[in-house]
Design a protein around this motif. Structure first.
Motif, PDB file in Angstrom:
ATOM      1  N   LEU A  31       7.211  -0.862 -12.117  1.00 28.06           N
ATOM      2  CA  LEU A  31       6.425  -1.857 -11.409  1.00 28.06           C
ATOM      3  C   LEU A  31       6.879  -1.982  -9.967  1.00 28.06           C
ATOM      4  O   LEU A  31       6.140  -2.404  -9.106  1.00 28.06           O
ATOM      5  CB  LEU A  31       6.555  -3.224 -12.098  1.00 28.06           C
ATOM      6  N   LEU A  35      12.233  -2.467 -10.714  1.00 24.32           N
ATOM      7  CA  LEU A  35      11.673  -3.234 -11.830  1.00 24.32           C
ATOM      8  C   LEU A  35      10.883  -2.304 -12.743  1.00 24.32           C
ATOM      9  O   LEU A  35       9.882  -1.718 -12.328  1.00 24.32           O
ATOM     10  CB  LEU A  35      10.769  -4.349 -11.294  1.00 24.32           C
ATOM     11  N   ARG A 126      -6.683   2.264 -20.039  1.00 22.48           N
ATOM     12  CA  ARG A 126      -5.647   1.795 -19.118  1.00 22.48           C
ATOM     13  C   ARG A 126      -5.945   0.395 -18.584  1.00 22.48           C
ATOM     14  O   ARG A 126      -5.109  -0.506 -18.664  1.00 22.48           O
ATOM     15  CB  ARG A 126      -5.539   2.786 -17.964  1.00 22.48           C
ATOM     16  N   LYS A 130      -3.959  -3.039 -19.401  1.00 19.02           N
ATOM     17  CA  LYS A 130      -3.353  -3.763 -18.285  1.00 19.02           C
ATOM     18  C   LYS A 130      -3.793  -5.233 -18.295  1.00 19.02           C
ATOM     19  O   LYS A 130      -2.967  -6.136 -18.146  1.00 19.02           O
ATOM     20  CB  LYS A 130      -3.781  -3.077 -16.981  1.00 19.02           C
ATOM     21  N   ILE A 134      -1.461  -8.520 -18.609  1.00 18.36           N
ATOM     22  CA  ILE A 134      -1.492  -9.595 -17.619  1.00 18.36           C
ATOM     23  C   ILE A 134      -1.718 -10.938 -18.316  1.00 18.36           C
ATOM     24  O   ILE A 134      -1.027 -11.923 -18.040  1.00 18.36           O
ATOM     25  CB  ILE A 134      -2.580  -9.312 -16.544  1.00 18.36           C
ATOM     26  N   VAL A 137       1.575 -12.014 -19.913  1.00 18.34           N
ATOM     27  CA  VAL A 137       2.606 -12.525 -19.005  1.00 18.34           C
ATOM     28  C   VAL A 137       2.193 -13.908 -18.474  1.00 18.34           C
ATOM     29  O   VAL A 137       3.014 -14.820 -18.392  1.00 18.34           O
ATOM     30  CB  VAL A 137       2.876 -11.531 -17.855  1.00 18.34           C
ATOM     31  N   MET A 141       4.293 -17.322 -19.026  1.00 18.34           N
ATOM     32  CA  MET A 141       4.710 -18.191 -17.931  1.00 18.34           C
ATOM     33  C   MET A 141       4.179 -19.608 -18.134  1.00 18.34           C
ATOM     34  O   MET A 141       4.893 -20.588 -17.933  1.00 18.34           O
ATOM     35  CB  MET A 141       4.195 -17.633 -16.593  1.00 18.34           C
TER      36      MET A 141
ATOM     37  N   MET B 198       9.245 -13.209 -14.436  1.00 20.86           N
ATOM     38  CA  MET B 198       7.912 -12.945 -14.982  1.00 20.86           C
ATOM     39  C   MET B 198       6.874 -12.855 -13.869  1.00 20.86           C
ATOM     40  O   MET B 198       5.926 -12.083 -13.966  1.00 20.86           O
ATOM     41  CB  MET B 198       7.545 -14.032 -15.994  1.00 20.86           C
ATOM     42  N   GLU B 199       7.097 -13.621 -12.806  1.00 18.21           N
ATOM     43  CA  GLU B 199       6.175 -13.524 -11.671  1.00 18.21           C
ATOM     44  C   GLU B 199       6.209 -12.129 -11.057  1.00 18.21           C
ATOM     45  O   GLU B 199       5.183 -11.562 -10.701  1.00 18.21           O
ATOM     46  CB  GLU B 199       6.550 -14.556 -10.592  1.00 18.21           C
ATOM     47  N   ARG B 200       7.399 -11.588 -10.977  1.00 18.42           N
ATOM     48  CA  ARG B 200       7.511 -10.222 -10.438  1.00 18.42           C
ATOM     49  C   ARG B 200       6.789  -9.232 -11.341  1.00 18.42           C
ATOM     50  O   ARG B 200       6.107  -8.321 -10.870  1.00 18.42           O
ATOM     51  CB  ARG B 200       8.981  -9.825 -10.331  1.00 18.42           C
ATOM     52  N   VAL B 201       6.972  -9.399 -12.635  1.00 16.20           N
ATOM     53  CA  VAL B 201       6.314  -8.499 -13.578  1.00 16.20           C
ATOM     54  C   VAL B 201       4.796  -8.618 -13.438  1.00 16.20           C
ATOM     55  O   VAL B 201       4.067  -7.623 -13.389  1.00 16.20           O
ATOM     56  CB  VAL B 201       6.734  -8.821 -15.033  1.00 16.20           C
ATOM     57  N   LEU B 202       4.349  -9.857 -13.316  1.00 20.13           N
ATOM     58  CA  LEU B 202       2.916 -10.101 -13.226  1.00 20.13           C
ATOM     59  C   LEU B 202       2.328  -9.457 -11.973  1.00 20.13           C
ATOM     60  O   LEU B 202       1.308  -8.760 -12.036  1.00 20.13           O
ATOM     61  CB  LEU B 202       2.670 -11.619 -13.210  1.00 20.13           C
ATOM     62  N   GLY B 204       3.567  -7.067 -10.324  1.00 14.88           N
ATOM     63  CA  GLY B 204       3.677  -5.618 -10.500  1.00 14.88           C
ATOM     64  C   GLY B 204       2.535  -5.073 -11.340  1.00 14.88           C
ATOM     65  O   GLY B 204       1.942  -4.041 -11.025  1.00 14.88           O
ATOM     66  N   LEU B 205       2.220  -5.775 -12.403  1.00 13.28           N
ATOM     67  CA  LEU B 205       1.123  -5.334 -13.274  1.00 13.28           C
ATOM     68  C   LEU B 205      -0.206  -5.347 -12.514  1.00 13.28           C
ATOM     69  O   LEU B 205      -1.013  -4.430 -12.645  1.00 13.28           O
ATOM     70  CB  LEU B 205       1.016  -6.268 -14.487  1.00 13.28           C
ATOM     71  N   ARG B 206      -0.393  -6.390 -11.740  1.00  9.68           N
ATOM     72  CA  ARG B 206      -1.673  -6.491 -11.026  1.00  9.68           C
ATOM     73  C   ARG B 206      -1.829  -5.380 -10.003  1.00  9.68           C
ATOM     74  O   ARG B 206      -2.934  -4.970  -9.692  1.00  9.68           O
ATOM     75  CB  ARG B 206      -1.759  -7.853 -10.316  1.00  9.68           C
ATOM     76  N   ARG B 207      -0.718  -4.906  -9.490  1.00 13.15           N
ATOM     77  CA  ARG B 207      -0.804  -3.831  -8.481  1.00 13.15           C
ATOM     78  C   ARG B 207      -1.087  -2.482  -9.112  1.00 13.15           C
ATOM     79  O   ARG B 207      -1.417  -1.537  -8.419  1.00 13.15           O
ATOM     80  CB  ARG B 207       0.514  -3.743  -7.720  1.00 13.15           C
ATOM     81  N   LEU B 208      -0.919  -2.358 -10.391  1.00 15.06           N
ATOM     82  CA  LEU B 208      -1.081  -1.045 -11.042  1.00 15.06           C
ATOM     83  C   LEU B 208      -2.498  -0.497 -10.852  1.00 15.06           C
ATOM     84  O   LEU B 208      -3.462  -1.232 -10.955  1.00 15.06           O
ATOM     85  CB  LEU B 208      -0.779  -1.158 -12.540  1.00 15.06           C
TER      86      LEU B 208
END
Lengths: 150, 208
Positions: A31, A35, A126, A130, A134, A137, A141, B198-202, B204-208
């Protein structure tokens, strides 16, 4: 997790996957430079449950991927995550975007709390995978923040 | 039976395993399985003096044995990554893939490592481990090779088609020998990821 390989190979750089989850598989998604997201998929069969405690340790959450033809198989997985207080979302597996049951019906059938997201997902796709991650996560949160507030 | 001339193995002559009496085939499959090349030299390690009389006891049709072992032996080994789809839900899958040796044989029967290794702990080959001939056991050599790029314990297990428990023991041994370095994440066991994480993960996921 009836077919619990949340099929991550589209996301990770692991080509040549022509296989199914017999014991465990995982995907790795970078990521950021520092990370890495690991995705572990385990089959739902009870004989593999010894692994689940290891997998939930420190995990952000879980996706329970359900097959509407075998809904009952998902009960135990849902119980497991509720018991461990691990955030989870339910993803109804719909290949090629064909959904055979209404999402609310599935929610009722599984008696899932209204706060738990139920989404549809084509685990081979994919973008779809994804989106599901999202949702997970975000849900994790949200759950954490409400716990903090409460 | 007599025409086969294997009088020393009379009671095991089932005749349904084509490679049973083919010693070369046995050696290949002993450390075999689809990932056999990862083990490098398929020679039998010195410490395991395999008596040929034991060959039938690890025969490929022993699938019931896979289920009865110390917790989970054989489960991972039954083809973690590349099992064909028709094996799903069929533990008999162990017969087609995997090595003939039960997984924990490679650890001398130990199921616990001296280290408390998390599955996500990262492993990298140390300078010492990079030296040629630093590792003696084929599994150790494979792990040294794999971990030239830093990898998680889970990945090592998956690449080598070893049960997680076996990989943990092997990696723990290697850490003790100074062949690999272990980088545990800062996370304490049982910790839940932080909101910031978790914010970083989120994102990161959105940028994929």
């Amino acid at each position: 997790m009836t077919e619990a390989s949340v099929d991550v190979d589209d996301l990770s750089n692991t080509p040549n996957k022509v296989t199914t989850t017999v014991a465990m598989d995982f995907g790795r998604v970078s990521l950021d430079s520092d990370l890495i997201l690991y995705l572990f998929g385990t089959p739902g069969q009870h004989r593999f449950w010894f692994m689940w405690d290891d997998l939930v340790r420190g995990a952000i959450g879980a996706v329970v991927l359900v097959d509407t033809r075998r809904l009952a198989d998902a009960f135990a997985s849902i119980d497991f995550f509720e018991d461990r207080q691990l955030p989870y979302v339910v993803a109804i597996n719909c290949f090629d975007r064909v959904l055979h049951h209404r999402v609310d019906d599935v929610r009722d059938a599984l008696t899932i709390d209204q706060t738990v997201p139920v989404v549809t997902c084509d685990a081979r796709d994919r973008e779809s995978t994804k989106e599901t991650l999202i949702t997970l996560v975000e849900h994790a949160m949200h759950q954490r923040m409400s716990a903090r507030a409460g | 039976m007599p025409e086969k001339g294997w009088e020393d193995l009379p009671e095991h002559d089932v005749g349904d395993a084509p490679n049973r009496f083919d010693v070369d085939g046995f050696r290949a499959r002993l450390f075999g399985g689809p990932g056999a090349t990862l083990y490098g030299d398929s020679g039998i390690p010195a410490q395991s003096a395999w008596d040929s009389k034991e060959i039938p006891t690890v025969g490929p049709n022993e699938d019931s044995g896979y289920n009865s072992g110390v917790f989970n032996s054989g489960v991972f080994n039954s083809g973690v990554f590349n099992s064909s789809p028709d094996l799903l839900g069929d533990m008999g899958g162990g017969r087609d893939s995997g090595s003939l040796v039960r997984p924990y044989t490679k650890t001398g029967g130990r199921t616990r490592s001296d280290y408390d290794l998390a599955i996500e702990a990262l492993v990298s080959t140390s300078e010492r481990g990079k030296a040629p001939d630093a590792a003696v056991l084929p599994e150790h050599r494979s792990i040294c090779g794999l971990c030239l790029d830093t990898r998680s314990v889970a990945e090592v297990a998956a690449h080598l088609r070893l049960p997680l428990g076996v990989a943990k023991v092997l990696i723990g041994d290697m850490a003790g020998m100074g062949l690999v370095l272990i980088h545990q994440s800062g996370m304490v066991v049982g910790d839940r990821p932080s909101i910031e994480f978790m914010e970083r993960v989120l994102s990161g996921l959105r940028r994929l």
